[in-house]
Design a protein around this motif. Structure first.
Motif, short mmCIF file in Angstrom:
data_model
loop_
_atom_site.label_atom_id
_atom_site.label_comp_id
_atom_site.label_asym_id
_atom_site.label_seq_id
_atom_site.Cartn_x
_atom_site.Cartn_y
_atom_site.Cartn_z
N SER A 51 0.84 -1.21 0.00
CA SER A 51 0.00 0.00 0.00
C SER A 51 0.87 1.26 0.00
CB SER A 51 -0.97 0.00 1.18
OG SER A 51 -0.30 0.18 2.40
N VAL A 52 2.01 1.23 0.71
CA VAL A 52 2.93 2.38 0.70
C VAL A 52 3.52 2.57 -0.70
CG1 VAL A 52 5.15 3.23 1.57
CG2 VAL A 52 3.50 2.24 3.17
N ILE A 53 3.90 1.47 -1.33
CA ILE A 53 4.48 1.56 -2.68
C ILE A 53 3.45 2.11 -3.67
CG2 ILE A 53 5.40 0.21 -4.62
CD1 ILE A 53 6.67 -1.66 -2.48
N LYS A 54 2.22 1.64 -3.58
CA LYS A 54 1.17 2.12 -4.48
C LYS A 54 0.91 3.61 -4.28
CE LYS A 54 -1.37 -1.95 -5.79
NZ LYS A 54 -2.70 -2.49 -6.03
N LYS A 55 0.94 4.06 -3.03
CA LYS A 55 0.75 5.47 -2.74
C LYS A 55 1.87 6.29 -3.38
CE LYS A 55 0.54 8.67 1.15
NZ LYS A 55 0.71 8.80 2.59
N LEU A 56 3.10 5.83 -3.24
CA LEU A 56 4.23 6.55 -3.84
C LEU A 56 4.15 6.53 -5.36
CD1 LEU A 56 7.30 5.55 -1.63
CD2 LEU A 56 6.15 7.76 -1.80
N MET A 57 3.69 5.42 -5.93
CA MET A 57 3.56 5.34 -7.38
C MET A 57 2.55 6.35 -7.88
SD MET A 57 3.86 1.27 -8.20
CE MET A 57 3.33 1.52 -9.87
N LYS A 58 1.46 6.50 -7.16
CA LYS A 58 0.45 7.47 -7.55
C LYS A 58 1.03 8.89 -7.50
CE LYS A 58 -4.31 8.91 -6.63
NZ LYS A 58 -4.22 9.87 -7.67
N LEU A 73 10.82 18.31 -18.73
CA LEU A 73 10.98 16.91 -19.15
C LEU A 73 12.11 16.21 -18.41
CD1 LEU A 73 10.32 17.33 -22.98
CD2 LEU A 73 8.73 16.81 -21.13
N ASP A 74 13.13 16.96 -17.96
CA ASP A 74 14.21 16.35 -17.20
C ASP A 74 13.70 15.78 -15.88
OD1 ASP A 74 13.65 19.01 -16.48
OD2 ASP A 74 15.62 19.25 -15.51
N LEU A 75 12.84 16.52 -15.19
CA LEU A 75 12.27 16.04 -13.93
C LEU A 75 11.25 14.92 -14.18
CD1 LEU A 75 11.84 19.42 -12.04
CD2 LEU A 75 13.61 17.70 -11.72
N ALA A 76 10.50 15.02 -15.26
CA ALA A 76 9.54 13.97 -15.60
C ALA A 76 10.27 12.66 -15.88
CB ALA A 76 8.70 14.38 -16.80
N GLU A 77 11.41 12.75 -16.55
CA GLU A 77 12.18 11.55 -16.85
C GLU A 77 12.72 10.91 -15.57
OE1 GLU A 77 16.28 10.30 -19.17
OE2 GLU A 77 15.23 12.12 -19.81
N LYS A 78 13.19 11.74 -14.64
CA LYS A 78 13.70 11.23 -13.36
C LYS A 78 12.58 10.52 -12.60
CE LYS A 78 15.93 12.77 -9.08
NZ LYS A 78 14.93 12.45 -8.07
N GLU A 79 11.40 11.14 -12.56
CA GLU A 79 10.25 10.53 -11.88
C GLU A 79 9.86 9.21 -12.56
OE1 GLU A 79 8.27 11.56 -9.17
OE2 GLU A 79 9.74 13.13 -8.77
N SER A 80 9.95 9.15 -13.88
CA SER A 80 9.62 7.93 -14.62
C SER A 80 10.57 6.80 -14.24
CB SER A 80 9.69 8.17 -16.12
OG SER A 80 8.71 9.08 -16.52
N LYS A 81 11.86 7.12 -14.13
CA LYS A 81 12.84 6.10 -13.74
C LYS A 81 12.57 5.59 -12.33
CE LYS A 81 16.55 7.80 -16.72
NZ LYS A 81 17.85 8.50 -16.77
N GLU A 82 12.22 6.50 -11.44
CA GLU A 82 11.90 6.09 -10.07
C GLU A 82 10.63 5.24 -10.05
OE1 GLU A 82 11.73 9.72 -7.81
OE2 GLU A 82 13.91 9.95 -7.84
N LEU A 83 9.68 5.57 -10.88
CA LEU A 83 8.43 4.81 -10.97
C LEU A 83 8.70 3.38 -11.41
CD1 LEU A 83 5.33 5.03 -10.73
CD2 LEU A 83 5.29 5.70 -13.11
N VAL A 84 9.63 3.20 -12.36
CA VAL A 84 9.99 1.86 -12.82
C VAL A 84 10.58 1.04 -11.67
CG1 VAL A 84 11.58 0.59 -14.32
CG2 VAL A 84 10.28 2.52 -15.23
N VAL A 85 11.42 1.68 -10.85
CA VAL A 85 12.01 0.99 -9.70
C VAL A 85 10.91 0.54 -8.75
CG1 VAL A 85 13.47 1.28 -7.65
CG2 VAL A 85 14.23 2.20 -9.85
#
Length: 149
Positions: A51-58, A73-85
């Motif tokens: 549930s914590v992971i899902k909250k962070l993903m959202k 786009l630089d920050l969006a790309e960083k967030e996307s990489k973190e989302l994949v993790v």
């Protein structure tokens, strides 16, 4: 335990100098600590971790939308990489057909008669799916099923 796996992966990422994974898992571990304090537990079980992971993903998905809209786009790309993790630590999601079957089963078992019973049905479906279901999809399936009833 999922929390132990994340700790071990954090250590491995530090050894490999994977900065994205290190920062993401470090933040995630901190969120586990806050969640444990809120729930007055020493350690979280896997359901709480999910549930914590899902909250962070959202939160990451919302950030990606905001950064893209703001042309960062630089920050969006960083967030996307973190989302994949983060996605790597969730169980495989159930298919729409499997969820529809669970929804039908719970609607019949609970005797839900209309949209007013949506909260009760949602709670049971999400509990039975055990973190392997997308909340938006479950909501849509339950709503469609109860409107037919």
């Amino acid at each position: 335990m999922l929390e132990e796996k994340i700790l071990n992966d954090f250590k491995d990422a530090m050894r490999q100098k994977d900065s994205i994974k290190v920062s993401t898992l470090s933040f995630l571990r901190g969120q586990f600590g806050y969640a444990a304090l809120e729930r007055k537990k020493d350690k979280l079980d896997d359901a709480d971790c999910i549930s914590v992971i899902k909250k962070l993903m959202k939160q990451h998905q919302d950030s990606i939308e905001q950064f893209t809209a703001g042309n960062r786009l630089d920050l969006a790309e960083k967030e996307s990489k973190e989302l994949v993790v983060l996605k790597g630590y969730l169980p495989a999601e159930m298919s729409q057909e499997e969820l529809a079957g669970i929804v039908d089963e719970i609607v019949k078992a609970s005797g839900a008669a209309g949209i007013k019973d949506m909260g009760k049905v949602m709670k049971e479906v999400l509990a039975k799916a055990g973190g392997a279901a997308d909340g938006k999809l479950v909501s849509q399936l339950v709503k469609d099923r109860l409107l037919k009833a």
